[in-house]
Write a protein that holds these residues in place. Structure first.
Motif, PDB file in Angstrom:
ATOM      1  N   GLU A  84       0.855  -1.184   0.000  1.00  0.00           N
ATOM      2  CA  GLU A  84       0.000   0.000   0.000  1.00  0.00           C
ATOM      3  C   GLU A  84       0.890   1.232   0.000  1.00  0.00           C
ATOM      4  OE1 GLU A  84      -2.664   2.354   3.272  1.00  0.00           O
ATOM      5  OE2 GLU A  84      -2.684   0.173   3.337  1.00  0.00           O
ATOM      6  N   GLN A  86       0.934   5.471   0.084  1.00  0.00           N
ATOM      7  CA  GLN A  86       0.181   6.678   0.376  1.00  0.00           C
ATOM      8  C   GLN A  86       0.865   7.876  -0.269  1.00  0.00           C
ATOM      9  OE1 GLN A  86       0.099   6.663   4.665  1.00  0.00           O
ATOM     10  NE2 GLN A  86      -1.370   4.974   4.745  1.00  0.00           N
ATOM     11  N   ARG A  87       0.095   8.914  -0.533  1.00  0.00           N
ATOM     12  CA  ARG A  87       0.618  10.101  -1.219  1.00  0.00           C
ATOM     13  C   ARG A  87       1.827  10.731  -0.522  1.00  0.00           C
ATOM     14  NH1 ARG A  87      -1.162  12.044  -5.414  1.00  0.00           N
ATOM     15  NH2 ARG A  87      -3.201  11.827  -6.315  1.00  0.00           N
ATOM     16  N   ASP A  88       1.873  10.647   0.806  1.00  0.00           N
ATOM     17  CA  ASP A  88       2.990  11.268   1.538  1.00  0.00           C
ATOM     18  C   ASP A  88       4.275  10.446   1.442  1.00  0.00           C
ATOM     19  OD1 ASP A  88       2.493   9.131   3.254  1.00  0.00           O
ATOM     20  OD2 ASP A  88       2.322  10.367   5.058  1.00  0.00           O
ATOM     21  N   THR A  90       4.501   7.148   2.389  1.00  0.00           N
ATOM     22  CA  THR A  90       4.501   6.032   3.338  1.00  0.00           C
ATOM     23  C   THR A  90       4.141   4.745   2.596  1.00  0.00           C
ATOM     24  OG1 THR A  90       3.860   7.471   5.160  1.00  0.00           O
ATOM     25  CG2 THR A  90       3.475   5.118   5.450  1.00  0.00           C
ATOM     26  N   LYS A 129       8.984   5.112   5.043  1.00  0.00           N
ATOM     27  CA  LYS A 129       8.580   6.316   4.322  1.00  0.00           C
ATOM     28  C   LYS A 129       9.647   6.706   3.305  1.00  0.00           C
ATOM     29  CE  LYS A 129       6.383  10.707   5.086  1.00  0.00           C
ATOM     30  NZ  LYS A 129       5.699  11.555   6.025  1.00  0.00           N
ATOM     31  N   PRO A 136       0.599   7.598  -6.057  1.00  0.00           N
ATOM     32  CA  PRO A 136       0.399   6.161  -5.893  1.00  0.00           C
ATOM     33  C   PRO A 136      -0.157   5.465  -7.131  1.00  0.00           C
ATOM     34  CG  PRO A 136      -0.612   7.367  -4.073  1.00  0.00           C
ATOM     35  CD  PRO A 136      -0.165   8.371  -5.092  1.00  0.00           C
TER      36      PRO A 136
END
Length: 165
Positions: A84, A86-88, A90, A129, A136
């Motif tokens: 998975e 995430q946009r940040d 992670t 991160k 993504p």
């Protein structure tokens, strides 16, 4: 145009080929010097004397990040690994080390385990991160036969707004 990108890891260069269009980058991948915080749970945290699950390499170019996660002893077809993003930046990698019930099998024989130093059976989670935000939707994963999960994800592009003045 095919680019050959070089990622230095553990002292030896490895090549990663990309058929993605040139994003204006002529620089090779560079190992990340950014400090990252890694989080291990389940059998990834309990790993003993054998090769540990969850060792991570991160490479950086002008347009993308390349990451590799060591998943030794995990079978590609039997573990249900999910990644998975995430946009940040992670990343969460989840899966299950399948139980051998104390036995190893090959095409002709069954062996009873006398020494077991690989990760114990059960679920695992590896979280880390990347150095910056990503898109993504632009993710290319590859679970290699040698137990390495490799992924390339494009950096988030910030739209340029031109102001006429």
């Amino acid at each position: 145009m095919r680019k050959i990108l070089v990622l230095l890891s553990m002292g030896s260069p490895e090549h990663f080929c990309s058929d993605r269009p040139d994003h204006g980058s002529t620089k090779p991948w560079q190992p990340s010097t950014t400090e990252t915080t890694n989080s291990l749970a389940g059998t990834a945290k309990e790993g003993g004397a054998g090769p540990p699950i969850g060792l991570i390499d991160i490479g950086v170019s002008e347009a993308a990040y390349l990451f590799r996660v060591a998943l030794p002893g995990i079978r590609k077809n039997e573990c249900g690994v999910k990644c998975e993003i995430q946009r940040d930046g992670t990343i969460h990698v989840r899966g299950v080390v399948t139980p051998d019930a104390g036995f190893l099998r090959d095409s002709l024989n069954v062996f009873q385990l006398r020494v077991q130093q690989l990760s114990p059976p059960g679920p695992f989670t590896i979280s880390f991160k990347l150095p910056g935000p990503v898109d993504p939707r632009l993710f290319c994963p590859n679970f290699r036969g040698d137990g390495i999960l490799e992924g390339m994800v494009m950096k988030e592009r910030v739209p340029v707004i031109h102001v006429d003045g």
